[in-house]
Enzyme design. Structure first.
Site, PDB file in Angstrom:
ATOM      1  N   THR A   1       0.870  -1.186   0.000  1.00 35.52           N
ATOM      2  CA  THR A   1       0.000   0.000   0.000  1.00 35.52           C
ATOM      3  C   THR A   1       0.904   1.232   0.000  1.00 35.52           C
ATOM      4  O   THR A   1       2.032   1.168   0.489  1.00 35.52           O
ATOM      5  CB  THR A   1      -0.905   0.044   1.251  1.00 35.52           C
TER       6      THR A   1
ATOM      7  N   GLU B   1      -5.640  -3.069  -1.723  1.00 37.78           N
ATOM      8  CA  GLU B   1      -6.245  -4.294  -1.174  1.00 37.78           C
ATOM      9  C   GLU B   1      -7.354  -4.854  -2.066  1.00 37.78           C
ATOM     10  O   GLU B   1      -7.809  -5.979  -1.854  1.00 37.78           O
ATOM     11  CB  GLU B   1      -6.822  -4.010   0.221  1.00 37.78           C
TER      12      GLU B   1
ATOM     13  N   LYS C   1     -13.823  16.108  12.953  1.00 36.08           N
ATOM     14  CA  LYS C   1     -14.893  16.035  13.943  1.00 36.08           C
ATOM     15  C   LYS C   1     -14.929  17.352  14.713  1.00 36.08           C
ATOM     16  O   LYS C   1     -14.070  17.616  15.545  1.00 36.08           O
ATOM     17  CB  LYS C   1     -14.670  14.862  14.892  1.00 36.08           C
TER      18      LYS C   1
ATOM     19  N   TRP D   1     -19.493  15.470  12.219  1.00 36.17           N
ATOM     20  CA  TRP D   1     -18.525  15.127  11.187  1.00 36.17           C
ATOM     21  C   TRP D   1     -18.571  16.133  10.036  1.00 36.17           C
ATOM     22  O   TRP D   1     -19.644  16.532   9.609  1.00 36.17           O
ATOM     23  CB  TRP D   1     -18.810  13.745  10.599  1.00 36.17           C
TER      24      TRP D   1
END
Ligand code: ADP
Length: 544
Positions: free
Chosen positions: A185, A329, A437, A442
């Site tokens: 990754t 992935e 946040k 959010w």
């Protein structure tokens, strides 16, 4: 009772064999690191791949051994993809921009036996070669160079190595479940982790990912993967191109807007793939040029959110942007934005709105949303939750780990926060590590960035959380001005009014010359948080 049909293993060797046999003359154009442009074809790539596989066998490299590459997108890298994996070994693509110690870490973690690299990386490899515990052969990806040969004992040269192999060596029988390639990754939000793809997962991705409602490449296309071959196998394009006999254009190391524009126009590229920053730079180059981008019909944009304002700008040049989502992935394409039949009745602006989401899952990929208590959430297009995925080309376990990376019931948690509507169209609201946040509410950084980038005087922007005494976190936007413009903070903040709720409007806009961009073309928000995380506290703007 079993079916009575032939069973042929789904292998990477079979892909290149097909391209070599049925598309021998289809060209592969390659920009070498020297800047030279070379032309070969699928026949030559196939022959070289077989020669490489048999040469590696003669060196004693065995089934399953990892052979690493440190290379840009070019012809020898393409041959190595097929030669290494087709020969039963594992092609481990390493990101050339890793720091030398990270590079050594990754090569040791993968236990690479062979390291192929471009000559331009010789100074780095010379410094660290003694740290590479398992590498037995170092191979410069080019012709013999006597001066370079002195730098590392036993150094090999790709073109010489090929000569030791046989062009008519058949591809070995390989179990389709065997490992074929290894990709780490890019580490945007954490340490790099290895994902070990199989022949079967790669072939299923090749077949399904290229259906008409997928990437949809054909033998009539000239395809330019700007996405690097060290990043999730260039989104699978080399395999898809081989299966379909596409003409390929491999762009080498220079991926700036002017170079890509020239390459598209000169090679008459019809389809190109890359992350949004590539297309932003192309637009800037395009607007400063006389080109009308006559050949380019479509691009696939993924890896980071597609700024909606880019869609009409490319449409003006007759280019369709296809938004796709995936991860290392998911090897990688999991969803792609293609319309349904009923969408043909939509107006242009409704179509533009629809194009901004990350699309529907391909067959073979399944998605779900969970809340913080691990309860399933509805696919209503409004409810936001943690995105989980499963499918034929999704990771089960990271390389070298003892346990699976999955939930108890077999799903992979993506780290993305999304909504999904009833047709399966998915929207990435944020990465869970990036979302802001503010006072318990959010705020999506993607939404803040899209608005900033839509401002005519901003070319790129990233929203990050800055620490705030009252609200814990508040959004700030780090922006790059368009050439020859001089927007000020108040202009940009005013631009947000009426587009989002007032409490979501950022507390500050900071102008910079460039954003920190990682090797795979993504903005590195970790860096921005380090640099600007205390901005509001320092400026005394923390008591709003
Ligand atoms: P890294 O996580 O290091 O960036 P990957 O290249 O595997 O490595 O990135 C996968 C992540 O990139 C996804 O989880 C998602 O957050 C982001 N991503 C990929 N495609 C898109 C897209 N079209 N829109 C928004 N985010 C995307």
């Amino acid at each position: 009772m079993l079916g009575q049909m032939m069973e042929m293993p789904l292998t990477i060797g079979s892909l290149i064999e097909h391209a070599e046999r049925y598309h021998p003359k289809t060209e592969i154009i390659s920009v070498e690191t020297s800047g030279e442009r070379t032309t070969s074809n699928w026949k030559e790539v196939g022959q070289h791949a077989r020669m490489l596989a048999s040469a590696l066998g003669k060196l004693g490299i065995a089934n399953g051994d990892r052979c690493a590459t440190i290379a840009w997108n070019n012809r020898r890298h393409l041959e190595s993809y097929f030669g290494i994996s087709g020969g039963g070994m594992v092609c481990h693509t390493i990101n050339p921009r890793l720091a030398p110690e990270q590079l050594a870490f990754v090569a040791n973690d993968a236990q690479d036996k062979v390291l192929f690299f471009e000559q331009s990386f010789l100074p780095v490899i010379e410094k660290i070669h003694t740290l590479l515990e398992t590498v037995q052969y170092f191979v410069v990806m080019g012709p013999r160079d006597d001066a370079a040969a002195q730098s590392i004992p036993g150094l090999l040269f790709y073109d010489d190595l090929l000569e030791t192999g046989e062009a008519d060596a058949p591809w070995p029988d390989v179990d389709e479940r065997a490992a074929s390639s290894l990709c780490y990754t890019s580490g945007t939000t954490g340490d790099p982790k290895g994902v070990l793809y199989s022949h079967r997962s790669t072939l299923l991705h090749t077949l399904v990912g290229n259906q008409p409602d997928g990437i949809a490449l054909s033998a009539q296309d000239t395809v330019l993967p700007v996405v690097p071959m060290f990043h999730v196998n260039a989104w699978g394009v080399p395999y898809i191109a081989a299966a379909n006999g596409c003409k390929l254009v491999l762009p080498g190391p220079n991926l700036d807007g002017e170079s890509i524009l020239a390459l598209i126009d000169e090679t008459e590229t019809t389809m190109a793939l890359g992350v949004p920053t590539i297309w932003m730079n192309l637009l800037t180059a395009l607007e400063a040029s006389e080109s009308t981008l006559p050949s380019l019909k479509r691009t696939v944009v993924g890896g980071a959110p597609l700024p909606p304002s880019m869609i009409p700008k490319f449409a003006a040049y007759g280019v369709e942007l296809l938004h796709a989502w995936g991860m290392t992935e998911t090897s990688p394409v999991a969803t792609i934005n293609q319309f349904l039949q009923r969408h043909s009745a939509l107006s242009d602006s409704e179509k533009t709105d629809l194009r901004t989401n990350q699309g529907r899952p391909l067959f073979g990929v399944d998605l779900r949303l969970l809340d913080e208590n691990k309860q399933l959430l509805p696919h209503d297009g409004k409810t936001q939750g943690d995105l989980q995925v499963r499918g034929h080309w999704v990771v089960k376990r990271y390389f070298g780990k003892d346990s699976d990376a999955l939930t108890d019931d077999g799903w992979f948690d993506t780290g993305d926060v999304s909504t999904i509507d009833e047709d399966g169209y998915m929207v990435i609201r944020d990465r869970s590590k990036d979302i802001i946040k503010s006072g318990g509410e959010w705020i999506s950084t993607v939404e803040l960035e899209n608005i900033a980038i839509a401002h005519p005087h901003i070319v790129n922007a990233a929203a990050v959380a800055a620490r705030h005494e009252l609200w814990d976190e508040r959004p700030i936007v780090v922006a790059v001005k368009a050439p020859n413009t001089s927007p000020v903070e108040a202009d940009i903040l005013a631009f947000y009014k009426g587009k989002i709720q007032s409490w979501q409007i950022p507390d500050a806009v900071i102008f910079v010359d460039t954003l920190p961009i990682g090797a795979t073309g993504k903005v590195q928000k970790v860096e921005l948080r380090k640099q600007f995380g205390e901005h509001l506290i320092e400026k005394g703007k923390n008591n709003a």
